[in-house]
Structures are given as structure tokens and as C-alpha cells.
Design an enzyme around this catalytic site. Structure first.
Site, PDB file in Angstrom:
ATOM      1  N   PRO A 165       0.825  -1.214   0.000  1.00 24.01           N
ATOM      2  CA  PRO A 165       0.000   0.000   0.000  1.00 24.01           C
ATOM      3  C   PRO A 165       0.858   1.262   0.000  1.00 24.01           C
ATOM      4  O   PRO A 165       1.902   1.313   0.645  1.00 24.01           O
ATOM      5  CB  PRO A 165      -0.813  -0.114   1.286  1.00 24.01           C
ATOM      6  CG  PRO A 165      -0.134  -1.136   2.116  1.00 24.01           C
ATOM      7  CD  PRO A 165       0.658  -2.008   1.207  1.00 24.01           C
ATOM      8  N   GLU A 166       0.443   2.234  -0.768  1.00 19.26           N
ATOM      9  CA  GLU A 166       1.114   3.536  -0.797  1.00 19.26           C
ATOM     10  C   GLU A 166       0.179   4.553  -0.143  1.00 19.26           C
ATOM     11  O   GLU A 166      -0.851   4.181   0.413  1.00 19.26           O
ATOM     12  CB  GLU A 166       1.477   3.891  -2.239  1.00 19.26           C
ATOM     13  CG  GLU A 166       2.359   2.800  -2.870  1.00 19.26           C
ATOM     14  CD  GLU A 166       2.846   3.127  -4.281  1.00 19.26           C
ATOM     15  OE1 GLU A 166       2.904   4.308  -4.652  1.00 19.26           O
ATOM     16  OE2 GLU A 166       3.171   2.171  -5.009  1.00 19.26           O
TER      17      GLU A 166
ATOM     18  N   HIS B  38      -3.384 -16.393   9.909  1.00 17.87           N
ATOM     19  CA  HIS B  38      -2.513 -15.233   9.767  1.00 17.87           C
ATOM     20  C   HIS B  38      -3.016 -14.010  10.539  1.00 17.87           C
ATOM     21  O   HIS B  38      -2.622 -12.898  10.256  1.00 17.87           O
ATOM     22  CB  HIS B  38      -2.291 -14.846   8.302  1.00 17.87           C
ATOM     23  CG  HIS B  38      -1.858 -15.987   7.435  1.00 17.87           C
ATOM     24  ND1 HIS B  38      -0.654 -16.630   7.626  1.00 17.87           N
ATOM     25  CD2 HIS B  38      -2.475 -16.617   6.414  1.00 17.87           C
ATOM     26  CE1 HIS B  38      -0.542 -17.612   6.731  1.00 17.87           C
ATOM     27  NE2 HIS B  38      -1.636 -17.629   5.983  1.00 17.87           N
TER      28      HIS B  38
ATOM     29  N   ARG C 293       2.384 -12.025   5.093  1.00 16.18           N
ATOM     30  CA  ARG C 293       3.838 -11.927   4.936  1.00 16.18           C
ATOM     31  C   ARG C 293       4.563 -11.621   6.246  1.00 16.18           C
ATOM     32  O   ARG C 293       5.776 -11.724   6.315  1.00 16.18           O
ATOM     33  CB  ARG C 293       4.163 -10.838   3.897  1.00 16.18           C
ATOM     34  CG  ARG C 293       3.511 -11.056   2.540  1.00 16.18           C
ATOM     35  CD  ARG C 293       4.194 -12.148   1.742  1.00 16.18           C
ATOM     36  NE  ARG C 293       5.533 -11.760   1.356  1.00 16.18           N
ATOM     37  CZ  ARG C 293       5.838 -11.057   0.264  1.00 16.18           C
ATOM     38  NH1 ARG C 293       4.889 -10.655  -0.545  1.00 16.18           N
ATOM     39  NH2 ARG C 293       7.082 -10.752  -0.029  1.00 16.18           N
TER      40      ARG C 293
ATOM     41  N   ARG D 198      20.592  17.026  -6.681  1.00 18.75           N
ATOM     42  CA  ARG D 198      21.100  15.649  -6.589  1.00 18.75           C
ATOM     43  C   ARG D 198      21.347  15.051  -7.976  1.00 18.75           C
ATOM     44  O   ARG D 198      20.509  15.153  -8.856  1.00 18.75           O
ATOM     45  CB  ARG D 198      20.113  14.788  -5.792  1.00 18.75           C
ATOM     46  CG  ARG D 198      19.961  15.314  -4.388  1.00 18.75           C
ATOM     47  CD  ARG D 198      19.018  14.518  -3.540  1.00 18.75           C
ATOM     48  NE  ARG D 198      18.744  15.270  -2.323  1.00 18.75           N
ATOM     49  CZ  ARG D 198      19.513  15.242  -1.235  1.00 18.75           C
ATOM     50  NH1 ARG D 198      20.587  14.473  -1.211  1.00 18.75           N
ATOM     51  NH2 ARG D 198      19.220  15.983  -0.188  1.00 18.75           N
TER      52      ARG D 198
END
Ligand code: ZN
Length: 291
Positions: free
Chosen positions: A2-3, A93, A112, A155
């Protein structure tokens, strides 16, 4: 993973589900999820009797604000929350269960097992990891074009990995970084210090626009992402380049390309996002060949 938009969706859903509920007790069946305090028993003891006031977000982290405590939660790859009635069968889980006094339970599942939870006294969460080194919030007013240029403009590295670095700007992951760079018409390998003024303007607008539209859509559902209500995400896939290798570019029709940059799959259109031409790019590709 997820972002920002997905975490924001979970945040909004969690407020609806758990704000105002009081924790009776907490069950931890996978201690490694609990990063702070060191002992899961202490984690449970601290939370017992507290009421969840609201849920906020910092980058990709959720902040559950309780009376006298803040719980910082990161879903990482596949963590998800769901609200159940106690007595409902506990799915595989499920690693942490917050039992509420009203007979409901907030369950944290994580196939996970990469997710984390940290407990802090209110406000102290910003002084220590994992929140203390986070960069600008791209949807807040503090995120300005000037700030973005100031942070990244000098940069020499390629722009995409810089966008993924949460120490500069938070919330962008692999999906929305590719989407924002496509919207801005900037090749992901462009050195940040080669971007012109108008390109920074387009990139800034693209970051905000891409994330805001995705938040609006409820986040895009990738793989097994599930929203806070425990339902499969039903969000619109409105991704333009991510995951669309060899499909026609929505702008020019050329095949979307996929490469690996900084270890991450990277999608772009070589026509709409031209690589840097001229002396500097020749030197760079020469350097790459030499390696
Ligand atoms: Zn194109």
C-alpha cells in the site's frame, strides 16, 4: 504494497470502524509484529482500558490515537485490519487482536508478517523511529514546488529512486512514482539535477494530482490489498503505465516499456518520457557500459 492513497483509505475506514471504542484486552500471537515496547505482554497491558479517539496518517504509517497513547502501525506488504464480532472464527494469519468492551474485535492479519506496531506516549512518536526521519507530506500545504526543488534539485542521481526515498517525500511507492513521472513526461532515469524549471513544475503538479486522484478513488487495489473493513478493495484501476508493459501508451500509443531501476520494476513511455540527450547522457551511458 500500500502507498499513501491506500493507507489513507484504510485510515478513513478505520475511523468509521473503531473511533470511540475502548480496548478491553489485546491478544498478540506473533510477537515480532510488536516492535515497541519490547515485550508483547507490556504492549497489551499498556493498551487495556484505552479508548481509540481517532486515526491519523504519517506517510505510509497509521497513527491510532488513544487516550494517553499513540499506536503507530505499518501494513508493509500485506497487513490488513478488519472488524469482527468476538466469537467469529479467527482467520489464519491473524497476529494481533484488539478486543473491545462492546464485544467487537479489531483483527490484524498479515500473511507476509512484515507489518509493525510501535506504542508511544502521545507526541513522542515523532522523536524516534520509524517516524522521526520522514520527509514532506505531499498532500499538505507544507509540500511546495520550492521545497521539492530544494530537496532534490541538486542531486545527481536518477529521479525515480529519489521520489521513493521516504526521507524526502513520503507516501510515494513504486506504483505512484511511475504514474507521477509519466504524468509529468519525465524519464525515470533522468538525473534530478538535470530537470528544468518547467519539468519541476510538472513533476510537482503530477505528484499531487496523482496521489489526490488515487485517494479520491479509494486507492488502487493491487493484488491482495484489502481495505480496513475486511472487504476486497473495489477501487478503479486507473493506472496509466504501472503494470502495463507492452500495452499502448494512453497518450501516444507506443508500447509501454519496463526496466529495472534501483532494483524496482519501472514503467515508462520512451516517447512521452524522453531520456536525457546530449553530452551528459552519453557520458552516463558510457559509464554504464564500462561497468
Ligand atoms: Zn507515450
Amino acid at each position: 504494497m500500500p502507498e499513501l492513497p491506500e493507507v489513507e483509505t484504510v485510515r478513513r475506514t478505520l475511523i468509521e470502524l473503531v473511533a470511540g471504542k475502548t480496548v478491553e484486552r489485546v491478544t498478540v500471537s506473533l510477537p515480532r509484529i510488536i516492535q515497541r515496547p519490547a515485550e508483547p505482554e507490556q504492549f497489551a497491558d499498556l493498551l487495556a482500558g484505552r479508548t481509540i479517539l481517532t486515526v491519523e496518517r504519517r506517510g505510509k504509517f497509521l497513527r491510532l490515537l488513544l487516550d494517553g497513547l499513540t499506536l503507530v502501525s505499518h501494513l508493509r506488504m500485506e497487513g490488513r485490519y478488519g472488524l469482527y464480532r468476538s466469537g467469529e472464527p479467527v482467520e489464519k494469519h491473524t497476529h494481533v487482536i484488539f478486543h473491545f468492551t462492546d464485544g467487537t474485535e479489531l483483527r490484524y492479519r498479515d500473511v507476509r508478517q512484515f507489518g509493525t506496531m510501535h506504542l508511544f506516549a502521545p507526541g513522542e512518536e515523532f522523536e524516534s523511529p520509524p517516524l522521526n526521519k520522514l520527509g514532506l507530506e505531499p498532500l499538505e500545504e507544507s509540500f511546495t514546488l520550492d521545497e521539492l526543488r530544494k530537496l532534490l534539485g541538486g542531486r545527481p542521481g536518477p529521479i525515480k529512486p529519489l521520489l521513493l526515498n521516504q526521507a524526502y517525500v513520503v507516501g510515494l511507492g513504486n506504483i505512484y512514482a511511475d504514474e507521477a513521472l509519466f504524468s509529468a513526461g519525465i524519464h525515470p532515469e533522468r538525473p534530478a539535477d538535470s530537470l528544468k524549471k518547467d519539468e519541476w513544475e510538472r513533476l510537482y503538479a503530477a505528484i499531487r494530482g496523482t496521489l489526490a486522484r488515487a485517494v479520491e478513488a479509494g486507492g488502487s487495489s493491487i493484488k491482495s490489498y484489502v481495505n480496513g473493513q475486511g472487504e476486497m478493495g473495489m477501487f478503479q484501476h486507473s493506472l496509466l503505465v504501472y503494470g502495463r508493459k507492452n500495452e499502448p501508451c494512453p497518450r501516444c500509443g507506443s508500447a509501454i516499456e519496463k526496466t529495472v531501476l534501483g532494483g524496482r520494476g519501472t514503467h515508462y513511455c520512451h516517447i512521452c518520457q524522453p531520456p536525457l540527450r546530449g553530452k551528459r547522457s552519453a557520458q552516463r551511458s558510457g559509464a554504464r557500459k564500462a561497468r
